[in-house]
Design a protein around this motif. Structure first.
Motif, PDB file in Angstrom:
ATOM      1  N   ARG A 158     -37.880 -22.620 -27.382  1.00  0.00           N
ATOM      2  CA  ARG A 158     -37.338 -23.197 -26.420  1.00  0.00           C
ATOM      3  C   ARG A 158     -35.825 -22.962 -26.684  1.00  0.00           C
ATOM      4  O   ARG A 158     -35.192 -22.589 -26.557  1.00  0.00           O
ATOM      5  N   PHE A 159     -35.629 -23.030 -27.811  1.00  0.00           N
ATOM      6  CA  PHE A 159     -34.103 -22.543 -28.745  1.00  0.00           C
ATOM      7  C   PHE A 159     -33.674 -21.940 -29.694  1.00  0.00           C
ATOM      8  O   PHE A 159     -33.336 -21.230 -30.136  1.00  0.00           O
ATOM      9  N   ASP A 161     -32.923 -18.765 -28.393  1.00  0.00           N
ATOM     10  CA  ASP A 161     -32.018 -18.379 -27.517  1.00  0.00           C
ATOM     11  C   ASP A 161     -30.396 -18.085 -28.967  1.00  0.00           C
ATOM     12  O   ASP A 161     -29.512 -17.335 -29.174  1.00  0.00           O
ATOM     13  N   MET A 162     -30.467 -19.613 -29.703  1.00  0.00           N
ATOM     14  CA  MET A 162     -29.751 -19.398 -30.632  1.00  0.00           C
ATOM     15  C   MET A 162     -29.469 -18.534 -31.789  1.00  0.00           C
ATOM     16  O   MET A 162     -28.286 -18.276 -31.633  1.00  0.00           O
ATOM     17  N   LEU A 185     -21.633 -22.157 -25.535  1.00  0.00           N
ATOM     18  CA  LEU A 185     -23.292 -21.911 -25.433  1.00  0.00           C
ATOM     19  C   LEU A 185     -23.988 -22.984 -26.647  1.00  0.00           C
ATOM     20  O   LEU A 185     -25.095 -23.736 -26.409  1.00  0.00           O
ATOM     21  N   ARG A 188     -23.742 -25.843 -26.972  1.00  0.00           N
ATOM     22  CA  ARG A 188     -24.308 -27.149 -25.915  1.00  0.00           C
ATOM     23  C   ARG A 188     -26.132 -26.865 -26.423  1.00  0.00           C
ATOM     24  O   ARG A 188     -26.725 -27.956 -26.319  1.00  0.00           O
ATOM     25  N   ARG A 189     -26.877 -25.571 -26.774  1.00  0.00           N
ATOM     26  CA  ARG A 189     -27.572 -25.851 -26.955  1.00  0.00           C
ATOM     27  C   ARG A 189     -28.582 -26.554 -29.059  1.00  0.00           C
ATOM     28  O   ARG A 189     -29.448 -26.617 -28.753  1.00  0.00           O
ATOM     29  N   GLN A 190     -27.391 -26.818 -29.257  1.00  0.00           N
ATOM     30  CA  GLN A 190     -27.367 -26.958 -30.752  1.00  0.00           C
ATOM     31  C   GLN A 190     -27.826 -28.480 -30.198  1.00  0.00           C
ATOM     32  O   GLN A 190     -28.363 -29.252 -31.153  1.00  0.00           O
ATOM     33  N   GLN A 192     -28.717 -29.953 -28.136  1.00  0.00           N
ATOM     34  CA  GLN A 192     -30.562 -30.003 -27.382  1.00  0.00           C
ATOM     35  C   GLN A 192     -31.152 -29.949 -28.462  1.00  0.00           C
ATOM     36  O   GLN A 192     -31.775 -30.319 -28.335  1.00  0.00           O
ATOM     37  N   LEU A 193     -31.432 -28.495 -29.458  1.00  0.00           N
ATOM     38  CA  LEU A 193     -32.200 -28.519 -30.464  1.00  0.00           C
ATOM     39  C   LEU A 193     -32.041 -30.086 -31.123  1.00  0.00           C
ATOM     40  O   LEU A 193     -33.136 -30.614 -32.193  1.00  0.00           O
TER      41      LEU A 193
END
Length: 216
Positions: A158-159, A161-162, A185, A188-190, A192-193
């Motif tokens: 799910r991560f 895309d990073m 982006l 932000r994903r960092q 969340q992870l």
């Protein structure tokens, strides 16, 4: 996200019309470097995600060769970072204290120290025991081949895309392109992870992460 999907997403981000500049070999290299960064970030928070164990019997010596997990050609996962070492004798398993230099074991500050491709112990280990090495393995994805295939990478799907986002930063360096949207982006994903890794086991994990590589 599979390997060919990562390659496609990276090309979508770059929108590079000159395929001689962004051929398969270059895309594979950028994704390989990006995946290394991704794994490093994950391991700083929770090293158990990628950790593997190698067990080696003791043979009455104070030195243990790591030839089975180091070097250019190994049968199993190749050592990248040693996490911890345990010694099992009978039914008792003890975690050993690691040192940073040879002096640490000479002066009793540690039970072992990693010296190049071998472990040196503070004392001779009697035969009949087992040394367990818990370590982070080097990635073993053949990116030049796998960007053309639908290959599973790891359980953090799910991560993933990073990984193309990090790879885009490599492209931006070469191309001189601006990347504020991609960077926002990625940050932000960092976050969340980081939150996912801290709580995935049901309790909070303390972490200190050096994220300076994300800075513009």
């Amino acid at each position: 996200m599979l390997t060919n999907q990562m390659a496609s997403l990276l090309r979508l981000y770059t929108n590079e019309p000159d395929q001689t500049f962004e051929g398969n070999a270059q895309v594979a290299l950028w994704l390989e470097l990006a995946y290394n960064d991704f794994r490093s970030f994950v391991a700083e928070i929770d090293p158990t995600i990628y950790a593997v164990r190698a067990q080696i019997p003791t043979v009455g010596s104070d030195t243990l060769s790591l030839s089975a997990i180091t070097g250019a050609t190994v049968a199993g996962p190749r050592l990248d970072t040693l996490l911890w070492v345990t010694l099992t004798q009978g039914t008792t398993e003890l975690q050993l204290r690691g040192g940073a230099a040879l002096q640490d074991i000479l002066h009793g500050a540690a039970d072992y120290v990693l010296l190049n491709a071998e472990i040196r112990f503070a004392r001779e280990l009697a035969s009949g025991g087992t040394i367990s090495l818990y370590y982070l393995p080097a990635q073993d994805i053949d990116w030049p081949t796998e960007i053309l295939a639908a290959t599973f990478v790891d359980d953090l799907t799910r991560f993933h895309d990073m990984i193309p986002l990090i790879a885009y930063l490599q492209y931006a360096i070469v191309d001189g392109a601006d990347h504020p949207q991609q960077l926002l982006l990625l940050q932000r994903r960092q976050e969340q992870l980081r939150h996912y890794l801290a709580y995935r086991g049901g309790s909070s994990t303390e972490e200190i992460v050096d994220s300076r590589w994300l800075e513009p």
